[in-house]
Design a protein around this motif. Structure first.
Motif, PDB file in Angstrom:
ATOM      1  N   LYS A 249       0.003  16.270  -2.342  1.00 40.05           N
ATOM      2  CA  LYS A 249       0.109  15.024  -3.104  1.00 40.05           C
ATOM      3  C   LYS A 249      -1.089  14.907  -4.029  1.00 40.05           C
ATOM      4  CE  LYS A 249       0.990  10.071  -2.481  1.00 40.05           C
ATOM      5  NZ  LYS A 249       1.255   9.002  -1.474  1.00 40.05           N
TER       6      LYS A 249
ATOM      7  N   VAL B  99      -2.185  12.526  -6.240  1.00 38.89           N
ATOM      8  CA  VAL B  99      -2.187  11.153  -6.733  1.00 38.89           C
ATOM      9  C   VAL B  99      -3.488  10.501  -6.263  1.00 38.89           C
ATOM     10  CG1 VAL B  99      -1.025   8.918  -6.737  1.00 38.89           C
ATOM     11  CG2 VAL B  99       0.331  11.026  -6.580  1.00 38.89           C
TER      12      VAL B  99
ATOM     13  N   PRO C 143       2.372  11.774 -10.164  1.00 40.11           N
ATOM     14  CA  PRO C 143       2.909  10.634 -10.922  1.00 40.11           C
ATOM     15  C   PRO C 143       3.987  11.093 -11.895  1.00 40.11           C
ATOM     16  CG  PRO C 143       0.506  10.547 -10.828  1.00 40.11           C
ATOM     17  CD  PRO C 143       0.905  11.879 -10.278  1.00 40.11           C
ATOM     18  N   GLU C 144       4.890  10.177 -12.239  1.00 35.12           N
ATOM     19  CA  GLU C 144       6.085  10.526 -13.014  1.00 35.12           C
ATOM     20  C   GLU C 144       5.775  11.276 -14.302  1.00 35.12           C
ATOM     21  OE1 GLU C 144      10.129   8.380 -14.789  1.00 35.12           O
ATOM     22  OE2 GLU C 144       8.458   7.163 -14.028  1.00 35.12           O
TER      23      GLU C 144
ATOM     24  N   CYS D 124       8.396  13.152  -7.906  1.00 39.24           N
ATOM     25  CA  CYS D 124       7.740  11.981  -8.482  1.00 39.24           C
ATOM     26  C   CYS D 124       7.240  11.087  -7.344  1.00 39.24           C
ATOM     27  CB  CYS D 124       8.701  11.221  -9.373  1.00 39.24           C
ATOM     28  SG  CYS D 124       8.053   9.654  -9.983  1.00 39.24           S
ATOM     29  N   ASP D 125       6.003  10.664  -7.432  1.00 41.16           N
ATOM     30  CA  ASP D 125       5.407   9.844  -6.381  1.00 41.16           C
ATOM     31  C   ASP D 125       6.230   8.588  -6.106  1.00 41.16           C
ATOM     32  OD1 ASP D 125       3.493   8.804  -4.568  1.00 41.16           O
ATOM     33  OD2 ASP D 125       2.581   7.645  -6.186  1.00 41.16           O
ATOM     34  N   ASP D 126       6.752   7.971  -7.163  1.00 39.30           N
ATOM     35  CA  ASP D 126       7.512   6.727  -6.990  1.00 39.30           C
ATOM     36  C   ASP D 126       8.829   6.940  -6.242  1.00 39.30           C
ATOM     37  OD1 ASP D 126       5.564   5.309  -8.311  1.00 39.30           O
ATOM     38  OD2 ASP D 126       6.555   5.442 -10.270  1.00 39.30           O
ATOM     39  N   ALA D 127       9.321   8.180  -6.231  1.00 38.06           N
ATOM     40  CA  ALA D 127      10.599   8.473  -5.579  1.00 38.06           C
ATOM     41  C   ALA D 127      10.439   8.857  -4.109  1.00 38.06           C
ATOM     42  CB  ALA D 127      11.323   9.590  -6.325  1.00 38.06           C
TER      43      ALA D 127
ATOM     44  N   CYS E 224       9.597   7.928  -0.423  1.00 45.51           N
ATOM     45  CA  CYS E 224       9.517   6.761   0.467  1.00 45.51           C
ATOM     46  C   CYS E 224       8.455   6.993   1.529  1.00 45.51           C
ATOM     47  CB  CYS E 224      10.873   6.514   1.130  1.00 45.51           C
ATOM     48  SG  CYS E 224      10.864   5.161   2.326  1.00 45.51           S
ATOM     49  N   THR E 225       7.373   6.203   1.475  1.00 41.91           N
ATOM     50  CA  THR E 225       6.275   6.338   2.425  1.00 41.91           C
ATOM     51  C   THR E 225       6.195   5.080   3.276  1.00 41.91           C
ATOM     52  OG1 THR E 225       5.065   7.714   0.855  1.00 41.91           O
ATOM     53  CG2 THR E 225       3.801   6.775   2.683  1.00 41.91           C
TER      54      THR E 225
END
Length: 323
Positions: free
Chosen positions: A7, A9, A30-31, A47-50, A52-53
């Protein structure tokens, strides 16, 4: 095979380059960095936003994670997870993913319930240990119990097709493959790590034996040497029992003069056919190689004894006698 994601980010070009060189399976960025990173190598880029954490701070969080996994969703357990909730999720799913920020945390995640999580997401804090994490989680296969076997016979047996396994790894003295006539009794055949005045060392090569021989493989499997192919993953075993994985780059099958080596561990006997040449070596109990040409009755070499019974390389319970 365990999956390792890195990761990045906040994004770091240097960290992503190191991750790709280390052999991770995927990168989380990031995207706006997804497309540029995808152009660097054949590697999954997320993509980090996609992603689920979830944080596991209460029983309800564990239940939410279990529900999402059961529905087929990919869920990452945020760093700070504890062993018991992860054990509970592993008992219900084989798709558990956790964040780790050090080699020790990665080892812990890989050992939960003995089989460990399926995927680890390495955080930026662990970038300096990333190569070690990949090496241990991707290549290490734990340890195998080896025992000194007493050689009872060494004799020429004519010509046969033997298999040289040329790997894409450089092996060390005392490392090689476990090979034998029976899956229940295999010999540690040393890689060609030693020099002599006639032949240079070829530390990527294991002159493993006759085409019919069993080789111990990753995942508690066996295969016939003749069935190996370029791209196959083979189990590399050290004199201390430590194991790792190497990929076959090439196989050389040629007719050569062969020796039959027989040995005994207690009341268990085994044998292997090896090329009759000075460069082919087994491994003594102290980890040093011994050439089959110099091998004598009464010498001790490292072997692995097991229970016979394999079907297409998988362990089965069956009354089998191999001679």
């Amino acid at each position: 095979m365990r999956t390792i994601l890195f990761k990045s980010v906040p994004f770091s070009k240097e960290a992503v380059t190191l991750a790709l060189e280390s052999g991770v399976d995927g990168i989380i960025v990031p995207e706006k960095h997804v497309a540029p990173v995808q152009a660097l190598a054949r590697c999954k880029v997320l993509c980090d936003d996609a992603v689920c954490t979830l944080e596991l701070t209460a029983k309800a969080d564990e239940e939410e994670a279990a529900s999402r996994l059961a529905a087929g969703e990919d869920v990452v357990l945020a760093r700070g997870w504890e062993i018991i909730p992860v054990e509970n999720l592993l008992a219900r799913s084989d798709r558990v993913t956790v964040e780790v920020a050090s080699l020790d945390e990665a080892r812990l995640a890989a050992g939960i319930l003995e089989r460990g999580v399926s995927t680890v997401v390495v955080l930026p804090q662990a970038v300096t240990e990333l190569k070690a994490i990949v090496q241990e989680l991707k290549l290490s296969q734990g340890r195998i119990d080896l025992a000194p076997a007493v050689v009872t016979a060494v004799r020429p047996v004519g010509l046969g097709h033997r298999v040289c396994v040329d790997t894409m790894s450089l092996l060390r003295t005392g490392q090689g493959m476990l090979v034998g006539n029976s899956s229940a009794f295999t010999f540690l055949v040393n890689a060609e790590t030693e020099h002599n005045e006639y032949v240079a060392a070829r530390p990527f090569r294991i002159n493993a034996g006759a085409v019919h021989a069993y080789a111990v493989m990753p995942g508690d499997r066996t295969t016939y040497l003749e069935e190996l192919r370029s791209g196959s993953e083979v189990l590399i075993v050290g004199a201390d029992g430590a194991t790792t994985i190497a990929t076959v780059g090439r196989l050389k099958v040629e007719v050569r003069p062969m020796l039959l080596v027989e040995a005994r561990v207690g009341d268990t006997v085994g044998a292997v056919f090896l090329q009759n040449a000075e460069t082919i070596r087994l491994v003594r109990a102290d980890g040093t190689p011994v050439s089959v040409v110099a091998l004598r009755e009464g010498d001790e070499v490292l072997c692995r004894t097991d229970v016979a019974g394999r079907h297409f390389g998988m362990r089965i319970t069956e009354d089998i006698r191999e001679a």
